[in-house]
Write a protein that holds these residues in place. Structure first.
Motif, short mmCIF file in Angstrom:
data_model
loop_
_atom_site.label_atom_id
_atom_site.label_comp_id
_atom_site.label_asym_id
_atom_site.label_seq_id
_atom_site.Cartn_x
_atom_site.Cartn_y
_atom_site.Cartn_z
N PRO A 1 18.15 -5.60 6.14
CA PRO A 1 17.17 -6.48 6.37
C PRO A 1 16.84 -6.68 7.68
N THR A 2 17.64 -6.04 8.64
CA THR A 2 17.55 -6.27 10.11
C THR A 2 16.62 -4.96 10.67
N THR A 3 16.18 -4.09 9.78
CA THR A 3 15.53 -2.94 10.24
C THR A 3 14.14 -3.45 10.36
N THR A 4 13.66 -3.08 11.68
CA THR A 4 12.34 -3.55 12.06
C THR A 4 11.48 -2.07 11.98
N GLY A 5 12.14 -1.04 11.98
CA GLY A 5 11.29 0.32 11.82
C GLY A 5 11.10 0.53 10.66
N LEU A 6 10.61 -0.07 9.62
CA LEU A 6 10.36 0.16 8.31
C LEU A 6 8.85 -0.28 7.96
N ILE A 7 8.31 0.77 7.28
CA ILE A 7 7.03 0.47 6.74
C ILE A 7 6.97 0.31 4.94
N PRO A 8 7.01 -0.66 4.56
CA PRO A 8 7.09 -0.43 2.93
C PRO A 8 6.06 0.08 2.30
N MET A 9 6.50 0.66 1.18
CA MET A 9 5.45 1.47 0.54
C MET A 9 5.72 1.41 -1.04
N PRO A 10 4.99 1.40 -2.02
CA PRO A 10 5.50 1.33 -3.49
C PRO A 10 5.08 2.85 -3.81
N PHE B 1 1.07 3.61 -7.54
CA PHE B 1 0.57 2.02 -7.27
C PHE B 1 0.20 2.16 -5.92
N LEU B 2 -0.28 3.20 -5.27
CA LEU B 2 -0.88 3.29 -4.00
C LEU B 2 -2.18 2.63 -4.31
N PHE B 3 -2.94 3.14 -5.16
CA PHE B 3 -4.20 2.55 -5.00
C PHE B 3 -4.48 1.07 -5.13
N MET B 4 -3.45 0.46 -5.88
CA MET B 4 -3.51 -0.86 -5.75
C MET B 4 -3.14 -1.53 -4.54
N LEU C 1 -8.41 5.73 -2.97
CA LEU C 1 -7.69 4.82 -2.78
C LEU C 1 -6.27 5.24 -2.35
N THR C 2 -5.90 6.13 -3.38
CA THR C 2 -4.32 6.82 -3.25
C THR C 2 -4.43 7.69 -2.08
N TYR C 3 -5.44 8.26 -1.66
CA TYR C 3 -5.36 9.37 -0.51
C TYR C 3 -5.41 8.24 0.66
N THR C 4 -6.36 7.48 0.59
CA THR C 4 -6.46 6.55 1.79
C THR C 4 -5.16 5.75 2.30
N SER C 5 -4.54 5.38 1.11
CA SER C 5 -3.25 4.70 1.59
C SER C 5 -2.21 5.52 2.08
N TRP C 6 -1.91 6.68 1.46
CA TRP C 6 -1.07 7.80 2.01
C TRP C 6 -1.26 8.11 3.52
N ALA C 7 -2.67 8.55 3.73
CA ALA C 7 -3.07 8.89 4.84
C ALA C 7 -2.86 7.81 6.14
N HIS C 8 -3.27 6.57 6.00
CA HIS C 8 -3.03 5.39 6.46
C HIS C 8 -1.47 5.12 6.80
N TYR C 9 -0.59 5.45 5.88
CA TYR C 9 0.85 5.45 6.24
C TYR C 9 1.48 6.58 6.89
#
Length: 294
Positions: free
Chosen positions: A76-85, A89-92, A155-163
């Motif tokens: 929980p102390t990690t600040t350099g983490l981007i949560p991803m499903p 579920f990437l499109f949602m 939506l799936t492609y856009t989500s992954w590209a943004h990540y």
């Protein structure tokens, strides 16, 4: 058992209490109904269930033969983490980023739209009752299907590209990739020290009872670098153990005032936490004493 002559007529007496079954066991003929060949329940539904059971057995066989890869313990102390499903579920996940499906419209994006989409999918067999099976002869159903596929794919492609863009912009390497790279880099190397082959001694905190150590426990540095100055290697946050070997007190103060790499300036945040300029100076002096044992 009674015996009788071969030419003697045998009469069997039935039990009048047994009701004769007059039900016709021959399946109903659906040839007179356009587009229907058999009863949906139970004939067609039973075939679907049988196919589903075979598919489930295949999935269970894969689960038992290949163990699922477990992730690393959550920090929980990690600040350099981007949560991803997960990928399905990437499109949602991407849909909920848009202004009209988030914030005050979150119910629309999280409940209403998915409910309409999946509800329509469930009702499709009952709404589309035409006998035609060629997709170009069913414009409404085919158009909805194509639009759904295009929307989910986009939506799936856009989500992954943004990540990927966020990872590059924040200079973050995902933990599993970093650990895999370290594993390949250390492959074939001895696990002990380079000279004696023994276990490498851990670096200890210098002057743990110093006033600077107490000030560090109140500063913003603690949330990222940890109480033991160990940092968070998977998140790219360096340890402060031995920081005095590479940085002087003045350089440490410069980092606190101006930041470095992905770290933002921490001077104003520490002032807001109640530290004075003299206390920040004392803390920087203590950090400059953190040197590795010779």
């Amino acid at each position: 058992m009674a015996h009788h002559k071969s030419d003697e007529k045998v009469v069997y007496v039935g039990d009048s209490r047994v009701i004769k079954n007059t039900q016709n066991l021959v399946p109903k003929d659906y040839s007179a109904y356009p587009g229907k060949s058999e009863a949906f329940i139970p004939n067609f539904l039973l075939k679907e269930w049988m196919v589903a059971v075979v598919a489930m057995v295949g999935v269970l066989a894969l689960v038992m033969s290949e163990p699922a890869p477990l992730g690393y313990p959550a920090d929980p102390t990690t600040t350099g983490l981007i949560p991803m499903p997960d990928w399905y579920f990437l499109f949602m996940y991407q849909l909920l980023k848009y202004p009209y499906t988030s914030d005050q419209f979150v119910v629309l994006g999280a409940v209403v739209l998915p409910g309409l989409l999946f509800g329509g999918l469930l009702l499709a067999p009952f709404l589309d009752t035409g006998k035609e099976r060629r997709f170009y002869k069913r414009p409404i159903a085919s158009t909805l299907m194509i639009l759904s596929l295009v929307a989910c794919s986009y939506l799936t492609y856009t989500s992954w590209a943004h990540y990927q863009h966020e990872l590059k912009e924040q200079n973050i390497i995902p933990e599993h990739i970093k650990r895999e790279e370290e594993m390949h880099a250390n492959k074939g190397k001895p696990s002990g020290g380079s000279s004696g082959g023994g276990k490498k001694a851990a670096v200890a905190i210098v002057a743990p009872d110093d006033e600077g150590a107490k000030l560090y426990a109140k500063a913003t540095c603690l949330s990222c670098h940890g109480a033991g100055l160990q940092g968070m290697k998977p998140a790219g946050i360096p340890a402060l153990l031995g920081v005095g070997d590479t940085h002087t007190k003045e350089e440490i103060l410069g980092i606190i005032h101006e930041g470095q790499g992905g770290m933002q300036a921490q001077y104003e945040d520490n002032i807001k936490k109640g530290l004075t300029e003299a206390e920040i100076d004392k803390m920087a002096e203590w950090l400059s004493l953190q040197k590795k044992a010779e």
